[in-house]
Design an enzyme around this catalytic site. Structure first.
Site, PDB file in Angstrom:
ATOM      1  N   GLU A 289       0.820  -1.205   0.000  1.00 37.95           N
ATOM      2  CA  GLU A 289       0.000   0.000   0.000  1.00 37.95           C
ATOM      3  C   GLU A 289       0.858   1.261   0.000  1.00 37.95           C
ATOM      4  OE1 GLU A 289      -4.206  -0.603   1.820  1.00 37.95           O
ATOM      5  OE2 GLU A 289      -3.187   0.786   3.141  1.00 37.95           O
ATOM      6  N   HIS A 318       7.584 -27.328   0.156  1.00 39.01           N
ATOM      7  CA  HIS A 318       6.858 -28.396  -0.540  1.00 39.01           C
ATOM      8  C   HIS A 318       5.707 -27.827  -1.358  1.00 39.01           C
ATOM      9  CE1 HIS A 318       9.115 -31.274   1.922  1.00 39.01           C
ATOM     10  NE2 HIS A 318       9.022 -30.314   2.829  1.00 39.01           N
ATOM     11  N   LYS A 432     -14.112   1.751  -2.461  1.00 39.80           N
ATOM     12  CA  LYS A 432     -15.013   2.081  -1.344  1.00 39.80           C
ATOM     13  C   LYS A 432     -16.265   2.776  -1.880  1.00 39.80           C
ATOM     14  CE  LYS A 432     -11.474   2.731   2.216  1.00 39.80           C
ATOM     15  NZ  LYS A 432     -10.838   3.710   3.085  1.00 39.80           N
TER      16      LYS A 432
END
Ligand code: PA5
Length: 441
Positions: A289, A318, A432
């Site tokens: 950010e 793995h 938003k």
């Protein structure tokens, strides 16, 4: 208090260790030093002007004392503490608790801390149904006071508290928000709910050493003074002007150069300790950010960014290491190694007659996980893949504070070096606005 400085090893970023394709040469490093020096001067000037108050957080003894006192006065009252917050208002405290909160084994430490974070209906409802609300405190954390995820969680909680506890409901709430303004501050005044302030100059992802991180940490009984002392030690190192003797600057500079000169568009933080995985989550937000930006400070389009990923050693050997070894040359790995895990487990010699099994006997799990980390690091080096290591002498509050502050300084330094504003996040606003529009429909 034990001094447990985290130390950094940058050797495997260098050209003579990992080769020309991904390694940084001396010329490349020294060529960047004048700009790095300017970045240092710029940071020191802005700090002196009060524009970077995150630097000062570990020196605010009075604030720490007040938080500690409030938490101590609530001791024994709560079995569960639920932190309602998201992004910078959750990742920091969650990382602290993940690293430091499980040291008391058994019995399970009380109060239990919960970080629901997301607005996942199934998880949130399940959590609330399983809590004894009579014995639960909700810490609502939002700096702006208006973040949809946090506010909606609060509304759900508030209604359930009211239903069960009637006018005792406010006693089960404590807010962490802007000291003057915002919705939560208004509610705290109107309903007499205790509220801690967040310095308006400290952005969410730099707020772990404000009440955002310190209040949950204090409620869990963590050592706030050691956390701040670790951060202060990192600040001492992190203001050295010489990049080569300043781990924070060296981290920021190396990663920026690896991205720009060698195409390392991804940095993978890979702790070899489950307890440190929350720090990798916290770092992902900090680096992404702060530095993922369309424009530089002059307004020119740059589309800069380096994608922070997380992996867990040895588990992801793995799962991911095949990709790191043989996939595209676009990554740098940041290992987190722990010297003393606090607990060790001896591998027993259970089958002395079977050499393949007896081979492991007598070693310990700590030896094994460290050997795995070093082997992976060396294999990557041989494959020409750069890495660096942060070595934690132990996982304690001092070391965690030291690590957090080092990376916060590294991030603002990288911003100054790249001429990017690391403190804003214009790219999250549109989402938003569109969420609200979608609900209006
Ligand atoms: O780093 C940031 O600024 C963001 O991640 C915020 O912390 C996040 O959006 C939550 O904001 P607030 O604390 O205002 O609810």
């Amino acid at each position: 208090m034990t001094i447990s400085n985290v130390t950094w090893d940058f050797a495997n970023l260098e050209f003579d260790r990992v080769g020309e394709r991904m390694g940084l040469s001396e010329e490349e490093l020294s060529g960047a030093l004048p700009r790095a020096r300017q970045a240092h001067d710029d940071l020191m000037r802005r700090r002196a002007a009060g524009q970077l108050p995150f630097y000062d957080l570990p020196y605010r003894g009075q604030e720490v004392g007040e938080i500690r006192q409030w938490a101590d006065s609530a001791k024994g009252r709560w079995d569960d503490v639920v932190v309602l917050g998201i992004g910078g208002s959750s990742l920091g405290p969650a990382a602290l608790l993940h690293a430091l909160g499980r040291n008391a084994l058994p019995p399970a430490p009380i109060p239990r801390l919960h970080f629901p974070d997301n607005v996942d209906p199934f998880e949130f409802d399940t959590l609330l149904r399983n809590l004894d609300l009579e014995r639960t405190l909700f810490n609502v954390v939002t700096k702006s006071g208006g973040t949809p995820e946090t506010i909606t969680q609060y509304l759900v909680v508030r209604e359930r508290l009211q239903h069960k506890l009637k006018d005792r409901a406010p006693e089960h709430l404590v807010f962490t928000t802007d000291p003057e303004k915002g919705l939560l501050r208004e509610l705290s005044r109107a309903e007499n709910i205790p509220a801690f302030g967040i310095d308006p100059g400290v952005g969410g992802r730099f707020s772990v050493l404000t009440a955002v991180g310190l209040l949950p940490a204090a409620l869990a009984g963590l050592d706030l003074e050691a956390l701040c002392a670790g951060a202060r030690a990192a600040d001492d190192e992190g203001t050295r002007p010489d990049v080569l003797f300043n781990p924070a600057y060296r981290f920021g500079l190396s990663l920026a150069l690896l991205r720009d000169l060698k195409g390392a568009g991804t940095v993978v933080m890979m702790p070899y300790s489950n307890r440190l995985l929350g720090l990798a989550d916290w770092f992902r937000q900090l680096w992404a950010e702060s530095l993922g930006k369309r424009y530089d400070l002059s307004g020119a389009e740059i589309y800069w960014g380096q994608t922070p990923e997380k992996a867990l050693g040895a588990t992801d050997q793995h799962s991911q290491v095949q990709l790191y070894m043989e996939g595209p040359f676009d990554k740098v790995i940041c290992f987190l190694e722990v010297a003393d895990h606090g607990v060790d487990v001896v591998i027993p010699r259970f089958y002395p007659d079977r050499p393949a099994l007896d081979f492991w006997g007598g070693h310990t799990l700590a030896e094994l996980i460290t050997a795995e980390k070093r082997a992976t690091e060396e294999a990557l080096r041989q494959a020409g893949r750069p890495s660096l290591t942060a070595l934690f002498p132990r996982v304690d509050a001092f070391a965690v504070g030291h690590f957090l502050m080092t990376l916060e300084i590294a991030t603002v330094f990288a911003g100054a070096f790249l001429r990017i504003d690391p403190l804003d996040q214009p790219g999250v606003e549109l989402g938003k606005v569109l969420t609200k529009k979608a609900l209006e429909k």
